[in-house]
Scaffold this active site. Structure first.
Site, PDB file in Angstrom:
ATOM      1  N   ASP A   1       0.825  -1.202   0.000  1.00 54.29           N
ATOM      2  CA  ASP A   1       0.000   0.000   0.000  1.00 54.29           C
ATOM      3  C   ASP A   1       0.863   1.257   0.000  1.00 54.29           C
ATOM      4  O   ASP A   1       1.913   1.314   0.656  1.00 54.29           O
ATOM      5  CB  ASP A   1      -0.892  -0.022   1.251  1.00 54.29           C
TER       6      ASP A   1
ATOM      7  N   GLU B   1       1.372  -0.505  -5.202  1.00 54.52           N
ATOM      8  CA  GLU B   1       0.434   0.583  -5.472  1.00 54.52           C
ATOM      9  C   GLU B   1       1.279   1.856  -5.511  1.00 54.52           C
ATOM     10  O   GLU B   1       1.538   2.476  -4.488  1.00 54.52           O
ATOM     11  CB  GLU B   1      -0.644   0.687  -4.398  1.00 54.52           C
TER      12      GLU B   1
END
Length: 764
Positions: free
Chosen positions: A434, A487
């Site tokens: 993330d 990401e």
């Protein structure tokens, strides 16, 4: 019996909990007394009124006396050996017999363990730090170890000592690791660390390496054995080890398991032994609702994902986190699957069942920041241990979180080993890291003057980049065939390139540019799309710079952005047709695929973490048809190697015509690796159908219409090509043959040369 000679300062340091090595005072010590070698036994026993040393083999009890302090007991014993003695303790009207933890001196951590940890290279440090069932000198118990180098003192708290930090004071090693073996403890014990800094401030902390935590709002760690579950996925893991995922179909169903579906509190969750467990009501949910357990999710989610044809599920973070509304992205227990949904063994069962059903498991991993909750990593040992002390480097004010100090070896080791831990203990198949951009840039979401440059004056976080390279190198060294997905939303170069070429080492990167271009394009009125053909074609200009994953994730359907169907223009029919068109183009475009739950049946509302998905919509035919569309799109994708074997190689994609902006049509080919097989894709991005639309193709014959997003069974107008078309000997688009096609409105066609039918026709 006589008393030992001990300085009052030594006694006071124990009583006041200020001794960094209580073993120097407590336990058994061989001393010389009156010209003889005798054993001195000392014990600090708060709340005790009397105590005895018990030697089971001799069936003798030796009374202890309290001279220096009412609860500091001692005695001497004349015997050659003194091992595995016990203490009989009287507290009020009750007596109990227990082993003395200070009689067990053997540390579990070796000098080599500490050396590797100190340089950030102990890849299985989770097998050393934390709470571990073990046996010392024939006595079973739990060994505890925690890294807190700047603490003045560390003690264990738990049900076993009435949460009294005076009773189990830990010993500090030379590298700042505190340890203690407590005999007779076992699985299920609740515990925390009581940490004091040099000002005397007390912090009660969960175990950073704890394998299980209490269900929120409680925060204690729980002693757990992760080695009892009997896995049955050996064939899956062996096949994965010999498979390159970049040449395989990867179609990911992203799911937040806390809001995919809930159960009624009238339906108690089932335990493996058939019993029921207490129902945990979630106050933010509708009255009477509860979370599904990992085992219930295995029964309900896995068949659903398998039916739809996805290859993987991606779970929003399942590491322990205190607040449901954070979606799991503010982690306090990096080594503990959240107890909201059951035990660690229950999560193992879920992963095992996924593998039995041919579904890989990806988890979101959050090494970029952590929350400030008092029981977590923040200010862990009374100092900025895991985070930077300077808020210009150590805090994300926008998120209210702290940033890991990647320059500290032990912090890097904590995180790198954590990534390996989920593969090792829970057999996951990949991680999605993330907010990588927040790690890579020192000025991420910071104004001028609110950040510090690196040693060269730049904005790049060099330590974070090195850390990511380390993690990815380790993952692929230990677990070949795994996925590590970034990401990452910026132009940082070579994110998905191997580390030996200077890349960050991920093997996939989310294509955020493609996502923004697609959503901008599909949200506009189709008439205007002719002026924005670049939105559709631009991704192929940079497609080979990274190994891209095309993702339409949870971030795109929250915070007022509308769910996917609400972004589409036109009436309901056009909205659904646009969705089918978008996802058909997505699955035909190079790159692996990720889509968030609820998109597959056309939920109208934004995702709400507190509620179920709108499953009631499936009683209506348009939503049933959309779900059927995804079922068949996934199965087509998985059955046609041309759509996935060369996602990242230039021969895998070839434009036929990308310049027909007047009609908002693009056509291209996808080719299979090491084969002559190819498919032809034609996309019409407007509601205007086109008859006699001609495209060039490289080979003569009959092209079967494999897929038509406008088919009747999907809710379309059923315009198409009657199963396929023969080529004409008219050259077009620099190809010797062409097809005369009927393009349906807002439709995508996928065609393939039928070699058998073509050969028969040519022979006749």
């Amino acid at each position: 019996m006589s008393m030992t000679t001990i300085a009052p300062e030594q006694v006071n340091s124990i009583v006041w909990n200020q001794h960094q090595d209580p073993f120097e005072v407590l336990g058994s010590h061989l001393i010389e007394q009156d010209g003889k070698n005798v054993w001195a036994v000392r014990a600090y026993l708060p709340n005790a009124s009397a105590a005895w040393v018990v030697i089971p083999e001799e069936r003798k009890e030796y009374p202890m006396q309290a001279v220096h302090h009412p609860h500091f007991f001692e005695c001497t014993i004349e015997t050659a050996e003194l091992a595995n003695y016990q203490l009989k303790i009287k507290e009020g009207d009750h007596e109990r017999v227990t082993y003395d933890p200070y009689a067990f001196r053997s540390p579990n951590l070796t000098d080599f363990d500490l050396h590797l940890f100190g340089e950030g290279n102990h890849h299985r440090i989770y097998e050393k730090l934390g709470a571990h069932l073990t046996e010392v000198d024939g006595v079973k118990g739990v060994y505890f170890a925690v890294w807190a180098p700047n603490a003045r003192n560390v003690s264990l708290l738990g049900d076993f000592n009435n949460w009294d930090g005076r009773k189990h004071q830990m010993r500090k090693g030379p590298t700042g690791v505190w340890e203690l073996f407590i005999p007779e403890l076992g699985v299920g014990e609740h515990y925390k660390y009581e940490i004091k800094n040099f000002e005397g401030h007390i912090y009660e902390k969960s175990d950073p390496y704890g394998f299980q935590q209490e269900a929120r709002p409680k925060t204690a760690s729980i002693v757990t054995d992760l080695n009892t579950y009997k896995w049955s996925d050996q064939d899956w893991l062996e096949q994965r080890r010999h498979t390159d995922p970049l040449t395989q179909p990867v179609s990911v169903y992203e799911v937040h398991i806390g809001s995919w579906l809930h159960a009624s509190s009238a339906e108690p969750a089932k335990l493996p032994n058939g019993e029921t467990e207490p129902v945990v009501i979630v106050s933010e949910l509708k009255p009477g609702a509860r979370f599904l357990t990992y085992r219930e999710l295995a029964d309900k989610l896995i068949p659903y994902v398998k039916e739809l044809g996805y290859t993987h599920v991606e779970l929003l973070p399942i590491a322990e986190h205190p607040f449901d509304g954070s979606w799991g992205y503010q982690v306090t227990g990096y080594y503990a699957p959240t107890s909201r949904f059951g035990s660690p063994e229950d999560f193992m069962y879920f992963v095992d069942e996924c593998h039995k059903n041919g579904i890989g498991v990806l988890v979101d991993w959050v090494p970029g920041h952590f929350p400030k909750d008092g029981h977590g990593l923040a200010f862990f040992d009374g100092s900025h241990l895991y985070e930077h002390a300077d808020p210009r480097k150590g805090e994300h004010k926008e998120w209210g979180t702290l940033v890991f100090n990647y320059a500290r070896h032990e912090v890097r080791n904590f995180l790198a080993a954590n990534a390996l831990f989920w593969f090792d203990k829970y057999h996951i198949d990949g991680i999605r890291v993330d907010a990588v951009a927040s790690m890579l840039y020192l000025d991420y979401c910071r104004k001028p003057g609110e950040w510090l440059p690196n040693q060269y004056g730049g904005r790049e976080n060099l330590e974070a980049a090195d850390f990511l390279r380390q993690v990815n190198s380790l993952i692929f060294s230990y677990f070949p065939g795994a996925l590590s997905i970034a990401e990452e939303s910026t132009s940082w170069p070579m994110v998905s390139w191997p580390t030996y070429t200077g890349g960050l080492g991920f093997n996939l990167k989310w294509n955020m540019g493609w996502m923004h271009d697609m959503l901008d394009y599909f949200s506009m009125d189709p008439w205007f799309r002719q002026f924005h053909q670049n939105n559709i074609t631009f991704s192929m200009w940079y497609n080979h710079s990274e190994n891209f994953m095309l993702a339409l994730s949870h971030d795109e359907i929250v915070h007022g952005k509308s769910n996917m169907i609400g972004k589409m223009p036109g009436d309901t029919w056009q909205k659904l047709a646009n969705i089918r068109c978008l996802f058909s183009y997505m699955f035909a475009h190079p790159g692996k695929k990720t889509m968030f739950m609820s998109m597959e049946f056309g939920q109208w509302s934004e995702w709400n973490v507190w509620g179920d998905l709108e499953w009631h919509l499936l009683q209506y035919e348009p939503h049933q048809q959309l779900k059927q569309f995804f079922h068949e799109l996934n199965h087509l994708y998985r059955s046609e190697p041309a759509l996935y074997t060369q996602d990242f190689a230039e021969p895998g994609f070839e434009w036929i015509d990308c310049s027909d902006n007047r009609h908002s049509v693009v056509s291209f080919m996808r080719r299979e690796k090491d084969s002559e097989n190819f498919v032809v894709v034609v996309c019409n991005f407007t509601p205007q159908p086109h008859s006699h639309y001609r495209i060039g193709v490289p080979e003569k014959g009959f092209y079967t219409e494999l897929f038509n997003s406008d088919a009747r069974q999907y809710g379309g107008s059923n315009m198409g090509n009657l199963g396929g078309k023969w080529t004409d000997d008219w050259s077009l688009h620099n190809r010797p043959y062409s097809l005369d096609l009927c393009l349906p409105p807002l439709g995508v066609l996928i065609l393939k040369l039928n070699t058998e039918k073509t050969a028969q026709a040519l022979e006749s």
